[in-house]
Design a protein around this motif. Structure first.
Motif, mmCIF file in Angstrom:
data_model
loop_
_atom_site.group_PDB
_atom_site.id
_atom_site.type_symbol
_atom_site.label_atom_id
_atom_site.label_comp_id
_atom_site.label_asym_id
_atom_site.label_seq_id
_atom_site.Cartn_x
_atom_site.Cartn_y
_atom_site.Cartn_z
ATOM 1 N N TYR A 156 13.993 -27.389 4.331
ATOM 2 C CA TYR A 156 13.434 -27.974 5.554
ATOM 3 C C TYR A 156 11.899 -27.932 5.491
ATOM 4 O O TYR A 156 11.216 -28.899 5.824
ATOM 5 N N THR A 157 11.365 -26.807 5.041
ATOM 6 C CA THR A 157 9.907 -26.639 4.927
ATOM 7 C C THR A 157 9.348 -27.560 3.839
ATOM 8 O O THR A 157 8.318 -28.212 4.023
ATOM 9 N N ALA A 158 10.044 -27.610 2.694
ATOM 10 C CA ALA A 158 9.575 -28.463 1.592
ATOM 11 C C ALA A 158 9.600 -29.934 2.016
ATOM 12 O O ALA A 158 8.681 -30.704 1.718
ATOM 13 N N TYR A 159 10.647 -30.319 2.746
ATOM 14 C CA TYR A 159 10.800 -31.712 3.173
ATOM 15 C C TYR A 159 9.694 -32.094 4.172
ATOM 16 O O TYR A 159 9.047 -33.132 4.040
ATOM 17 N N GLY A 160 9.475 -31.213 5.152
ATOM 18 C CA GLY A 160 8.422 -31.477 6.148
ATOM 19 C C GLY A 160 7.055 -31.568 5.487
ATOM 20 O O GLY A 160 6.233 -32.429 5.831
ATOM 21 N N SER A 161 6.799 -30.701 4.508
ATOM 22 C CA SER A 161 5.514 -30.722 3.808
ATOM 23 C C SER A 161 5.382 -32.015 3.001
ATOM 24 O O SER A 161 4.307 -32.627 2.963
ATOM 25 N N MET A 162 6.479 -32.426 2.366
ATOM 26 C CA MET A 162 6.449 -33.664 1.572
ATOM 27 C C MET A 162 6.097 -34.857 2.469
ATOM 28 O O MET A 162 5.247 -35.675 2.113
ATOM 29 N N LEU A 163 6.703 -34.922 3.659
ATOM 30 C CA LEU A 163 6.407 -36.047 4.555
ATOM 31 C C LEU A 163 4.943 -36.014 4.978
ATOM 32 O O LEU A 163 4.269 -37.048 5.029
ATOM 33 N N ASN A 164 4.421 -34.807 5.253
ATOM 34 C CA ASN A 164 3.036 -34.714 5.730
ATOM 35 C C ASN A 164 2.014 -35.041 4.646
ATOM 36 O O ASN A 164 0.854 -35.304 4.945
ATOM 37 N N LEU A 165 2.432 -35.022 3.376
ATOM 38 C CA LEU A 165 1.500 -35.339 2.282
ATOM 39 C C LEU A 165 1.417 -36.851 2.005
ATOM 40 O O LEU A 165 0.609 -37.279 1.174
ATOM 41 N N HIS A 166 2.238 -37.646 2.697
ATOM 42 C CA HIS A 166 2.192 -39.121 2.531
ATOM 43 C C HIS A 166 2.134 -39.501 1.054
ATOM 44 O O HIS A 166 1.217 -40.210 0.601
ATOM 45 N N LEU A 167 3.102 -39.030 0.287
ATOM 46 C CA LEU A 167 3.099 -39.264 -1.165
ATOM 47 C C LEU A 167 3.296 -40.733 -1.511
ATOM 48 O O LEU A 167 3.963 -41.468 -0.777
ATOM 49 N N THR A 168 2.732 -41.113 -2.658
ATOM 50 C CA THR A 168 3.071 -42.401 -3.281
ATOM 51 C C THR A 168 3.436 -42.092 -4.728
ATOM 52 O O THR A 168 3.043 -41.043 -5.268
ATOM 53 N N ALA A 169 4.150 -43.008 -5.363
ATOM 54 C CA ALA A 169 4.628 -42.771 -6.735
ATOM 55 C C ALA A 169 3.470 -42.592 -7.708
ATOM 56 O O ALA A 169 3.627 -41.992 -8.773
ATOM 57 N N ALA A 170 2.278 -43.095 -7.352
ATOM 58 C CA ALA A 170 1.128 -43.021 -8.270
ATOM 59 C C ALA A 170 0.386 -41.685 -8.161
ATOM 60 O O ALA A 170 -0.522 -41.406 -8.959
ATOM 61 N N ASP A 171 0.739 -40.859 -7.185
ATOM 62 C CA ASP A 171 0.010 -39.602 -6.974
ATOM 63 C C ASP A 171 0.229 -38.617 -8.114
ATOM 64 O O ASP A 171 1.339 -38.514 -8.648
ATOM 65 N N HIS A 172 -0.824 -37.854 -8.455
ATOM 66 C CA HIS A 172 -0.634 -36.643 -9.261
ATOM 67 C C HIS A 172 -0.633 -35.477 -8.269
ATOM 68 O O HIS A 172 -1.584 -35.278 -7.515
ATOM 69 N N VAL A 173 0.473 -34.748 -8.268
ATOM 70 C CA VAL A 173 0.723 -33.737 -7.226
ATOM 71 C C VAL A 173 0.615 -32.344 -7.828
ATOM 72 O O VAL A 173 1.054 -32.106 -8.959
ATOM 73 N N LEU A 174 0.037 -31.420 -7.058
ATOM 74 C CA LEU A 174 -0.019 -30.011 -7.480
ATOM 75 C C LEU A 174 0.747 -29.160 -6.477
ATOM 76 O O LEU A 174 0.601 -29.339 -5.258
ATOM 77 N N VAL A 175 1.555 -28.223 -6.990
ATOM 78 C CA VAL A 175 2.188 -27.219 -6.120
ATOM 79 C C VAL A 175 1.547 -25.884 -6.458
ATOM 80 O O VAL A 175 1.774 -25.333 -7.543
ATOM 81 N N ARG A 176 0.712 -25.397 -5.547
ATOM 82 C CA ARG A 176 0.067 -24.106 -5.792
ATOM 83 C C ARG A 176 0.992 -23.024 -5.239
ATOM 84 O O ARG A 176 1.176 -22.901 -4.029
ATOM 85 N N GLY A 177 1.607 -22.254 -6.152
ATOM 86 C CA GLY A 177 2.709 -21.356 -5.805
ATOM 87 C C GLY A 177 4.005 -22.007 -6.281
ATOM 88 O O GLY A 177 5.031 -21.975 -5.599
#
Ligand SMILES: NC(=O)c1ccc[n+]([C@@H]2O[C@H](COP(=O)([O-])OP(=O)(O)OC[C@H]3O[C@@H](n4cnc5c(N)ncnc54)[C@H](OP(=O)(O)O)[C@@H]3O)[C@@H](O)[C@H]2O)c1
Length: 317
Positions: free
Chosen positions: A129-150
């Protein structure tokens, strides 16, 4: 019934598996048979005495999956109904899910429709639930380079799985303080691994979107690795710092970048069932990395705090 009770703060050995009275049903509350639950870092903070509002003795546990055993709302929560609950002061103001049964206000018991097995279901509630909510708030696009700190945390790996299932081909890099976890993190699906040494990322790379799970302790350093227009979602506090200190928004944010967050206390039934549908429809690879039994909760806490900890740890009854 059996439960895990804590009477004073301290290490995992303060979590005592013992007999306790089965809670008695009262108006507006229902009794749930707990089938499983995840261990969450916030429960480690509480066990360590870092949640000042939580009074001991207490049965910890901020989430569970289970079945209604006795009900005061037979229409919405009939006996035998599969249910989930997250947060809402469970395991904090009143006893939580480290038990065979838990008594909860009906308003925070959510009926769910799913064929997922108990181990998969128990991996989901708070963490996905937390990961999903965070993903939505990051407004991702397929072109993004994403970092997960932790990146090695339960939420970090849940986020990775959801993002990969939702944006095929997207690049997701994860961090750990330990280089020896690199192989395991790549095996989980990260496209790259960066070492986080004393709060400094050991790379010159920059990223479009960052899930920040170490939190205020590393925020300044994170923004040094954010591209113009990027977004950081600060969801965790693994760095044991709760507030930003000496952070100058004008100087310390990357140019034209954004800071957001996510809080899992804002739960409703529709959102939970939506998450279960997303997991099923997108065939998200959900599974716990370790499964313990109720009498092994101290060992589960010790594992999560150890050098070797990785991914989601659950308990099945
Ligand atoms: N905003 C919300 O509503 C919400 C909801 C759920 C969780 N959270 C937060 O999200 C974070 C992750 O939760 P979780 O349950 O997934 O955690 P977890 O699985 O217990 O995380 C374990 C990982 O944390 C890292 N870690 C532990 N202590 C650390 C420290 N002092 N500094 C840096 N890294 C440390 C370790 O990684 P390495 O050893 O590999 O470095 C370890 O593998 C927590 O802060 C939790 O409180 C927030």
């Amino acid at each position: 019934m059996k439960a895990v009770v804590i009477t004073e703060p301290g290490g995992p050995e303060k979590l005592i598996y013992q007999d306790v009275p089965t809670p008695t049903i009262r108006p507006g509350w229902s009794l749930v048979t707990v089938k499983g639950f995840g261990i969450n870092h916030s429960e480690i903070f509480t066990r360590q005495g870092l949640s000042p509002l939580v009074k001991f003795p207490r049965i910890l546990g901020i989430e569970y999956v289970g079945l209604i055993e006795q009900t005061t709302d037979p229409e919405r929560l009939p006996v035998g109904q599969k249910v989930i609950s997250i947060m809402g002061e469970m395991g904090r103001a009143f006893d939580g899910s480290y038990a065979e049964k838990v008594l909860l206000p009906n308003t925070q018991i959510y009926p769910v429709t799913t064929d997922l097995d108990w181990a998969t279901l128990a991996t989901i509630p708070e963490t996905y639930y937390t990961a999903y909510g965070s993903m939505l708030n990051l407004h991702l696009t397929a072109a993004d380079h994403v970092l997960v700190r932790g990146g090695s945390s339960g939420v970090g790996i849940a986020f990775l799985k959801l993002v990969h299932a939702s944006f095929p081909g997207i690049q997701v890099t994860g961090t750990s303080r330990h280089l020896d976890k690199k192989g395991q993190l790549l095996k989980q699906g990260f496209d790259g691994v960066v070492v986080d040494q004393n709060g400094h990322l050991q790379t010159d790379q920059t990223f479009d979107k960052v899930l920040e799970l170490i939190g205020p302790a590393t925020m300044k350093d994170t923004f040094r690795h954010v591209n113009e227009g990027g977004i950081v979602c600060s969801t965790g506090q693994l760095g044991y710092q709760w507030y930003l200190d000496q952070f100058d928004p004008i100087m310390d944010l990357a140019p034209n970048s954004y800071l957001t967050s996510f809080y899992s206390d804002n739960v409703d039934n529709d959102k939970l069932n939506q998450l279960l549908r997303v997991i099923t429809d997108r065939q998200v690879d959900v599974h716990p990395t370790k499964i313990f039994k109720l009498d092994q909760v101290p060992a589960a806490h010790a594992y999560l705090e150890s050098h070797h900890s990785l991914g989601k740890v659950i308990v099945l009854n």
